[in-house]
Design a protein around this motif. Structure first.
Motif, PDB file in Angstrom:
ATOM      1  N   LEU A 176      17.274 -26.090 -20.872  1.00  0.00           N
ATOM      2  CA  LEU A 176      17.392 -24.961 -21.788  1.00  0.00           C
ATOM      3  C   LEU A 176      18.802 -24.378 -21.744  1.00  0.00           C
ATOM      4  O   LEU A 176      19.331 -23.921 -22.764  1.00  0.00           O
ATOM      5  N   GLY A 177      19.428 -24.408 -20.566  1.00  0.00           N
ATOM      6  CA  GLY A 177      20.806 -23.952 -20.448  1.00  0.00           C
ATOM      7  C   GLY A 177      21.757 -24.775 -21.299  1.00  0.00           C
ATOM      8  O   GLY A 177      22.711 -24.227 -21.882  1.00  0.00           O
ATOM      9  N   LEU A 178      21.515 -26.076 -21.392  1.00  0.00           N
ATOM     10  CA  LEU A 178      22.350 -26.901 -22.263  1.00  0.00           C
ATOM     11  C   LEU A 178      22.229 -26.452 -23.717  1.00  0.00           C
ATOM     12  O   LEU A 178      23.220 -26.436 -24.459  1.00  0.00           O
ATOM     13  N   GLY A 179      21.020 -26.089 -24.120  1.00  0.00           N
ATOM     14  CA  GLY A 179      20.850 -25.545 -25.467  1.00  0.00           C
ATOM     15  C   GLY A 179      21.584 -24.234 -25.638  1.00  0.00           C
ATOM     16  O   GLY A 179      22.179 -23.963 -26.694  1.00  0.00           O
ATOM     17  N   ASN A 180      21.551 -23.421 -24.595  1.00  0.00           N
ATOM     18  CA  ASN A 180      22.278 -22.161 -24.643  1.00  0.00           C
ATOM     19  C   ASN A 180      23.780 -22.396 -24.788  1.00  0.00           C
ATOM     20  O   ASN A 180      24.491 -21.603 -25.423  1.00  0.00           O
ATOM     21  N   ALA A 181      24.287 -23.493 -24.209  1.00  0.00           N
ATOM     22  CA  ALA A 181      25.705 -23.836 -24.383  1.00  0.00           C
ATOM     23  C   ALA A 181      26.021 -24.092 -25.845  1.00  0.00           C
ATOM     24  O   ALA A 181      27.093 -23.699 -26.333  1.00  0.00           O
ATOM     25  N   SER A 182      25.109 -24.733 -26.573  1.00  0.00           N
ATOM     26  CA  SER A 182      25.321 -24.912 -28.015  1.00  0.00           C
ATOM     27  C   SER A 182      25.434 -23.574 -28.718  1.00  0.00           C
ATOM     28  O   SER A 182      26.293 -23.375 -29.585  1.00  0.00           O
ATOM     29  N   ALA A 183      24.556 -22.645 -28.351  1.00  0.00           N
ATOM     30  CA  ALA A 183      24.613 -21.315 -28.953  1.00  0.00           C
ATOM     31  C   ALA A 183      25.940 -20.629 -28.641  1.00  0.00           C
ATOM     32  O   ALA A 183      26.546 -19.989 -29.508  1.00  0.00           O
ATOM     33  N   GLN A 184      26.416 -20.764 -27.404  1.00  0.00           N
ATOM     34  CA  GLN A 184      27.670 -20.121 -27.018  1.00  0.00           C
ATOM     35  C   GLN A 184      28.863 -20.741 -27.737  1.00  0.00           C
ATOM     36  O   GLN A 184      29.797 -20.035 -28.139  1.00  0.00           O
ATOM     37  N   LEU A 185      28.861 -22.052 -27.912  1.00  0.00           N
ATOM     38  CA  LEU A 185      29.970 -22.738 -28.572  1.00  0.00           C
ATOM     39  C   LEU A 185      29.930 -22.581 -30.083  1.00  0.00           C
ATOM     40  O   LEU A 185      30.915 -22.900 -30.763  1.00  0.00           O
ATOM     41  N   SER A 186      28.828 -22.064 -30.614  1.00  0.00           N
ATOM     42  CA  SER A 186      28.701 -21.910 -32.064  1.00  0.00           C
ATOM     43  C   SER A 186      29.735 -20.936 -32.631  1.00  0.00           C
ATOM     44  O   SER A 186      30.151 -21.063 -33.785  1.00  0.00           O
ATOM     45  N   VAL A 215      18.239 -31.130 -26.546  1.00  0.00           N
ATOM     46  CA  VAL A 215      17.923 -31.126 -25.113  1.00  0.00           C
ATOM     47  C   VAL A 215      17.100 -29.886 -24.760  1.00  0.00           C
ATOM     48  O   VAL A 215      16.186 -29.945 -23.921  1.00  0.00           O
ATOM     49  N   ALA A 216      17.389 -28.762 -25.423  1.00  0.00           N
ATOM     50  CA  ALA A 216      16.620 -27.539 -25.174  1.00  0.00           C
ATOM     51  C   ALA A 216      15.166 -27.694 -25.612  1.00  0.00           C
ATOM     52  O   ALA A 216      14.262 -27.138 -24.973  1.00  0.00           O
ATOM     53  N   VAL A 217      14.922 -28.428 -26.695  1.00  0.00           N
ATOM     54  CA  VAL A 217      13.540 -28.705 -27.107  1.00  0.00           C
ATOM     55  C   VAL A 217      12.803 -29.408 -25.976  1.00  0.00           C
ATOM     56  O   VAL A 217      11.680 -29.034 -25.601  1.00  0.00           O
ATOM     57  N   LEU A 218      13.435 -30.434 -25.425  1.00  0.00           N
ATOM     58  CA  LEU A 218      12.837 -31.161 -24.301  1.00  0.00           C
ATOM     59  C   LEU A 218      12.619 -30.227 -23.119  1.00  0.00           C
ATOM     60  O   LEU A 218      11.579 -30.278 -22.444  1.00  0.00           O
ATOM     61  N   GLY A 219      13.589 -29.347 -22.874  1.00  0.00           N
ATOM     62  CA  GLY A 219      13.454 -28.409 -21.770  1.00  0.00           C
ATOM     63  C   GLY A 219      12.274 -27.477 -21.935  1.00  0.00           C
ATOM     64  O   GLY A 219      11.548 -27.190 -20.968  1.00  0.00           O
ATOM     65  N   ALA A 220      12.054 -26.991 -23.155  1.00  0.00           N
ATOM     66  CA  ALA A 220      10.923 -26.103 -23.406  1.00  0.00           C
ATOM     67  C   ALA A 220       9.597 -26.829 -23.194  1.00  0.00           C
ATOM     68  O   ALA A 220       8.642 -26.260 -22.640  1.00  0.00           O
ATOM     69  N   ILE A 221       9.535 -28.090 -23.622  1.00  0.00           N
ATOM     70  CA  ILE A 221       8.314 -28.875 -23.417  1.00  0.00           C
ATOM     71  C   ILE A 221       8.053 -29.083 -21.927  1.00  0.00           C
ATOM     72  O   ILE A 221       6.930 -28.911 -21.429  1.00  0.00           O
ATOM     73  N   VAL A 222       9.104 -29.438 -21.193  1.00  0.00           N
ATOM     74  CA  VAL A 222       8.966 -29.666 -19.752  1.00  0.00           C
ATOM     75  C   VAL A 222       8.558 -28.372 -19.045  1.00  0.00           C
ATOM     76  O   VAL A 222       7.742 -28.380 -18.111  1.00  0.00           O
TER      77      VAL A 222
END
Length: 409
Positions: free
Chosen positions: A120-130, A87-94
């Motif tokens: 991009l925040g959703l991607g950041n959630a992946s980083a936080q949950l890692s 989802v973060a990839v899509l966010g960066a493109i948008v």
């Protein structure tokens, strides 16, 4: 990769490395993207709206923590991490398209950019949950160190990310794109990298049935001293850290200091937040999560007392205070995360981790919003004094934190 599954040392090393790379890549995306988005929105619609992109990223992270933890519970850690990063990839493109669209319509461009920051925040959630995914792979006596290694990955994004904005803008201009697209185009590459490395993690096994856990089970868990202490420590640390950190640049500016001083003080803060994470992990494994939280609360109190007594000392007082503020936050963060990585049944653990993460990121928004009026009305020193009092709250819970109540599923 699954919760509670035995992990060989080779698989553990590979998976921890993959998680670390994902966190680094996502931080290299999120930190510069937030900075540029704030500047772009401010330039388009005025400074009063400049905080919207940052708030959108926080909202996206909170929503992502809730939704991705549900995916992880039903489909495994890897599926949730890959989804968030994708989802973060899509966010960066948008976001890149938003900057281009803004040259034709400010309303369209601004709307797209805010939506992109949520993604991009959703991607950041992946980083936080890692960090929880890392903790799952380590035995109980090394769990704190395992998750702290992943937290340490935030150092790269915090310290290196902002320095990439200017080169990315130059490269974008060199190929005929608006300069502000450069950071977002770079973020496309780093989020793709995060998605790719997350996909190499061992195949996951679900730890819960589809659907939500019952409210009675969640309420029972939230009443246990383990969860109460973890939530209280992480939320109060986040509130205290964000409130004081947010107002420090304004305090320095008010006393006539330039961006060089602001950068030096904030660099000390970022070093405290991330660089010593492995030390925090070792302390957690050696002395226990509760002792680490206690140490973090004490360090936060000391940090704010220093800020209270030396609110204009830009050479020693504030750099020391901000470093301690960052490290106190780190101790509470690692200690609280360690508590949520053990002592609880696996399906419930995943759901609680996501919920707590959402609350912690929500407290970031509260801290940043509340700090301004307090600073304006009472000044920086009084803000630091109030933060010192708040930082001591977890210490009051430690006597009851020795109990380990069972939570039935």
């Amino acid at each position: 990769m699954s919760v509670g599954t035995a992990t060989t040392s080779t698989t553990r090393r590979w998976s921890t490395g993959a998680l670390l790379v994902g966190v680094v890549a996502m931080n290299l995306s999120m930190v510069p993207a937030t900075t540029v988005a704030v500047l772009v929105i401010s330039g388009w619609v005025g400074d009063a709206w400049g905080g919207i992109p940052s708030a959108a990223g926080v909202v996206g992270t909170a929503l992502g923590a809730l939704s991705l933890s549900t995916v992880m519970r039903t489909r495994g850690r890897r599926a949730g991490l890959v989804l968030g990063y994708a989802v973060a990839v899509l966010g960066a493109i948008v976001a890149a398209l938003a900057v281009i669209a803004g040259t034709m319509s400010l309303l369209v461009g601004a709307s797209l950019l805010v939506a992109a920051m949520v993604m991009l925040g959703l991607g950041n959630a992946s980083a936080q949950l890692s960090r929880y995914a890392a903790a799952d792979m380590f035995p109980a006596e090394r769990r704190g160190f395992g998750l702290s290694i992943v937290v340490w990955g935030g150092t790269v994004g915090a310290l290196v990310g902002p320095s990439l904005i200017a080169p990315a803008a130059t490269l974008a201009a060199g190929v005929g794109l608006p300069r502000d697209t450069g950071t977002f185009v770079f973020a496309v590459g780093t989020t793709v990298a995060a998605t790719a490395v997350a996909a190499t993690l061992p195949r996951a096994r679900a730890v819960g049935e589809p659907g939500r856990l019952s409210w009675p089970v969640l309420r029972a868990a939230l009443r246990t001293s383990t969860v109460v202490l973890a939530v209280t420590a992480m939320v109060t640390a986040q509130l205290v850290m964000v409130a004081v950190m947010t107002m420090t640049p304004l305090q320095l500016h008010t006393h006539g200091h330039g961006l060089d001083v602001v950068g030096w003080v904030l660099s000390a803060h970022m070093a405290g937040m991330f660089a010593l994470s492995p030390v925090s992990g070792r302390l957690t494994d050696r002395w226990g999560a509760r002792a680490t939280i206690a140490g973090g609360a004490v360090v936060l109190v000391v940090a704010n007392v220093v800020a209270f007594t030396a609110p204009t000392s830009h050479t020693v007082g504030l750099p020391v205070a901000l470093f301690l503020l960052g490290y106190g936050w780190n101790l509470c963060f690692v200690g609280g995360s360690s508590l949520l990585s053990g002592d609880l049944p696996a399906p419930l653990r995943l759901q609680l981790q996501g919920g707590v993460e959402a609350v912690v990121w929500g407290s970031s928004a509260i801290g940043s919003v509340a700090a301004g009026p307090i600073f304006a009305a009472a000044g920086y020193a009084k803000l630091a004094l109030l933060a010192a009092l708040l930082a001591a709250v977890p210490l009051a819970l430690l006597p009851t934190g020795r109990q380990h109540e069972a939570v039935p599923l």
